[in-house]
Write an enzyme that holds these catalytic residues in place. Structure first.
Site, PDB file in Angstrom:
ATOM      1  N   ASP A  79     -11.167   4.651   6.489  1.00  0.00           N
ATOM      2  CA  ASP A  79     -10.997   4.361   5.061  1.00  0.00           C
ATOM      3  C   ASP A  79     -12.028   3.313   4.659  1.00  0.00           C
ATOM      4  O   ASP A  79     -11.690   2.276   4.090  1.00  0.00           O
ATOM      5  CB  ASP A  79      -9.568   3.874   4.789  1.00  0.00           C
ATOM      6  CG  ASP A  79      -9.206   3.966   3.315  1.00  0.00           C
ATOM      7  OD1 ASP A  79     -10.002   4.529   2.543  1.00  0.00           O
ATOM      8  OD2 ASP A  79      -8.138   3.465   2.930  1.00  0.00           O
ATOM      9  N   GLY A 113       0.853  -1.189   0.000  1.00  0.00           N
ATOM     10  CA  GLY A 113       0.000   0.000   0.000  1.00  0.00           C
ATOM     11  C   GLY A 113       0.874   1.219   0.000  1.00  0.00           C
ATOM     12  O   GLY A 113       2.080   1.123  -0.216  1.00  0.00           O
ATOM     13  N   ALA A 114       0.265   2.366   0.248  1.00  0.00           N
ATOM     14  CA  ALA A 114       1.032   3.597   0.264  1.00  0.00           C
ATOM     15  C   ALA A 114       1.962   3.634   1.467  1.00  0.00           C
ATOM     16  O   ALA A 114       3.056   4.148   1.391  1.00  0.00           O
ATOM     17  CB  ALA A 114       0.102   4.796   0.280  1.00  0.00           C
ATOM     18  N   GLU A 115       1.548   3.063   2.600  1.00  0.00           N
ATOM     19  CA  GLU A 115       2.391   3.217   3.787  1.00  0.00           C
ATOM     20  C   GLU A 115       2.929   1.911   4.343  1.00  0.00           C
ATOM     21  O   GLU A 115       3.798   1.925   5.187  1.00  0.00           O
ATOM     22  CB  GLU A 115       1.641   3.988   4.880  1.00  0.00           C
ATOM     23  CG  GLU A 115       0.448   3.258   5.446  1.00  0.00           C
ATOM     24  CD  GLU A 115      -0.050   3.900   6.739  1.00  0.00           C
ATOM     25  OE1 GLU A 115       0.704   4.660   7.353  1.00  0.00           O
ATOM     26  OE2 GLU A 115      -1.181   3.613   7.133  1.00  0.00           O
ATOM     27  N   ALA A 116       2.382   0.773   3.901  1.00  0.00           N
ATOM     28  CA  ALA A 116       2.840  -0.478   4.494  1.00  0.00           C
ATOM     29  C   ALA A 116       2.995  -1.562   3.451  1.00  0.00           C
ATOM     30  O   ALA A 116       2.460  -1.473   2.349  1.00  0.00           O
ATOM     31  CB  ALA A 116       1.853  -0.923   5.566  1.00  0.00           C
TER      32      ALA A 116
END
Lengths: 216, 330
Positions: A131, A17-20
């Site tokens: 989200d 994902g974007a962060e993980a």
């Protein structure tokens, strides 16, 4: 203390994902998923480390809280704050986003009512998902079970504003016809649903440069 | 062919000229502007218009001189129709309408936000970028999408309260910086050493800056100005880059384009660059001159509209037109 056996099965990336990053792992002999929050070069190290650690802790607490409500979500198995990792149970199935438009009739109705009801139960526990879109729900096609995933943006909050924002996100990710059932499921499981729907309308009208009288 | 572009949405009165010879690429041949200086009070619409009316003649003459053409050689007049401060938009409308009637050429209304995007795309040779539009009043993450028969810039993420530039300007005024705006913050930030934890609000792909501003106002007695500037800038930009990264993971555009007045901030450019490198996406940003409000971008977008033959019917200014409400015919 019993020693835990953690094994990151082949560093096999199953999702990014974007962060993980998500890895398949084994935790105490059980099939697990490891969610690792990776460092970001664009943030200064102090801020980066703070944010990743806070989010890892918070997500773990949220998983436990949501589990208590009876809503399906991954089971928290363990946490490694140093590596900003969370170990949780593996959820089988497919992303609801990819299947929702293929489901018809009563079955669709049932899943949408469940979706609304689940969100209401999460909110009643004092948690907002942050989200809440169909990309963050898994559907087990055999058992026809809905499981909520990715609590990475979730928070402990009972604010009507944030609950309404959750509903807005959900509204945007389904069609208007589908949202009618989500709304019904939500009302049946949240005594103050009326207030939240009123706030939802208000938020939609608040957007920058929205024509106030024309906003749906 | 020459298109004159007139920008007058807020603090800047700008005039630009775009030239295109048959079968050749367009070229921005002049770009002149006058900017209302920042004050401790912020911007007062009446004062802005007074400033614009005192400077428009000089700016127009300079722009024509730079392009090396006379006013009779203009083939169309483009002006910034929306969105912006009502007084300023109407001033720009009157000037450009007068010119178009006087010269007997078409008047082309241009959306200011789209102009920021198009000039960036044009100068960076970007095909289909994810656009991060950061200015005083706007903070939006956009990408071109097709809805029905038309193309639009869809807003994937945006600020839920104030624009990032507005936030930085207010920090500048609150901390009594010199100049009392985002530039003051930019100048002080590199001198800060201690990072102060401030609220970090990213909601999905959306952002909110008002909590950050309140926290700074509360902490200004306790901490030094430089440290606050450093922390404010790092926090706000990290939020913005994170929201952009989220959008990028969703849309997967081949490029990321940073545009708008705050795109000139070198630290923001650096951070966006790091993120794009990690995501293996090309990062582009236009030269500073074309990131602040300017006439060149209006002229360029005017040319694109003129060339495709679809000049909007409605010519009057519109203070509140959202960028995603305008079809992109080119």
């Amino acid at each position: 203390m019993k020693e835990r056996r953690i094994k990151t099965l082949v560093p096999r990336l199953v999702g990014k994902g974007a962060e993980a990053e998500l890895y398949l792992a084994e935790y105490d002999g059980e099939r697990a998923v490891c969610k690792r929050r990776v460092g970001k070069k664009y943030r200064i190290p102090e801020l980066d480390s703070l944010i990743r650690e806070e989010r890892t802790k918070r997500e773990a607490r949220i998983l436990v809280a949501v589990k208590e409500t009876g809503v399906n979500c991954p089971k928290l198995m363990g946490i490694n704050l140093y590596g900003k990792e969370i170990f949780m149970s593996f959820v089988p199935g497919v992303l609801l986003r990819e299947k929702l438009d293929l489901i018809k009739g009563k079955k669709l109705e049932k899943i949408l009512l469940k979706m609304g009801g689940d969100l209401a139960r999460i909110h009643s526990r004092g948690v907002v998902h942050g989200d809440s879109t169909t990309s963050n729900m898994m559907l087990d096609e055999k058992a026809f079970e809905l499981t909520w995933i990715d609590f990475g943006l979730s928070e402990f909050s009972s604010s009507i504003e944030e609950q309404a924002t959750d509903l807005l996100l959900l509204k945007k990710s389904v069609s208007p016809q589908q949202f009618v059932f989500v709304k019904k499921g939500y009302s049946q499981n949240n005594p103050i649903a009326k207030n939240i729907f009123a706030r939802l309308d208000e938020i939609e009208k608040r957007g920058r440069y929205v024509v106030r009288s024309m906003a749906r | 062919m020459h298109i004159l572009g007139i920008e007058s949405t807020a603090h800047t009165f700008g005039v630009g000229v775009v030239q295109r010879q048959l079968n050749e690429k367009a070229e921005i041949v002049s770009n002149q502007l006058a900017k209302f200086p920042s004050t401790q009070k912020g911007y007062i619409p009446r004062e802005l218009v007074e400033f614009h009316s005192n400077h428009f003649k000089e700016v127009l003459e300079k722009a024509l001189a730079e392009a090396g053409i006379s006013i009779q050689e203009i083939d169309a007049v483009a002006y910034s129709q929306s969105p912006g401060i009502g007084h300023c938009l109407h001033f720009g409308y009157i000037i450009s309408k007068t010119l178009s009637v006087f010269l007997g050429v078409p008047l082309i209304p241009v959306n200011h936000a789209i102009a920021h995007v198009e000039v960036g795309k044009f100068l960076c040779n970007a095909r289909d970028p994810l656009v991060v539009y950061v200015s005083g009043g706007n903070t939006q993450i956009l990408a071109r999408t097709k809805v029905g028969r038309n193309h639009y810039y869809k807003v994937y993420g945006e600020t839920l309260d104030i624009g990032i530039g507005n936030f930085l300007d207010q920090v500048g005024r609150s901390l009594n910086l010199n100049p009392p705006d985002a530039v003051g913050v930019l100048l002080n930030a590199p001198k800060g050493k201690k990072f102060i934890r401030l609220p970090y609000t990213v909601k999905g792909m959306n952002l909110a800056f008002s909590g950050l501003l309140t926290a700074i106002n509360r902490l200004k007695e306790k901490y030094g100005t430089k440290d606050l500037c450093y922390s404010a800038q790092e926090t706000a930009f990290s939020m913005l880059v994170e929201a952009t990264e989220r959008c990028l993971c969703h849309t997967r555009n081949p490029e990321v384009l940073l545009c708008g007045g705050n795109a000139r901030n070198k630290r923001l450019q650096e951070m966006m660059g790091f993120m794009c490198a990690e995501q293996e996406t090309r990062f582009c940003v236009a030269p500073d001159e074309y990131n602040g409000d300017n006439g060149g971008m209006i002229a360029l977008t005017g040319l694109l509209l003129y060339a495709c033959g679809k000049i909007p019917e409605k010519k009057e200014p519109d203070q509140k037109a959202r960028v995603d409400s305008q079809p992109i015919p080119f």
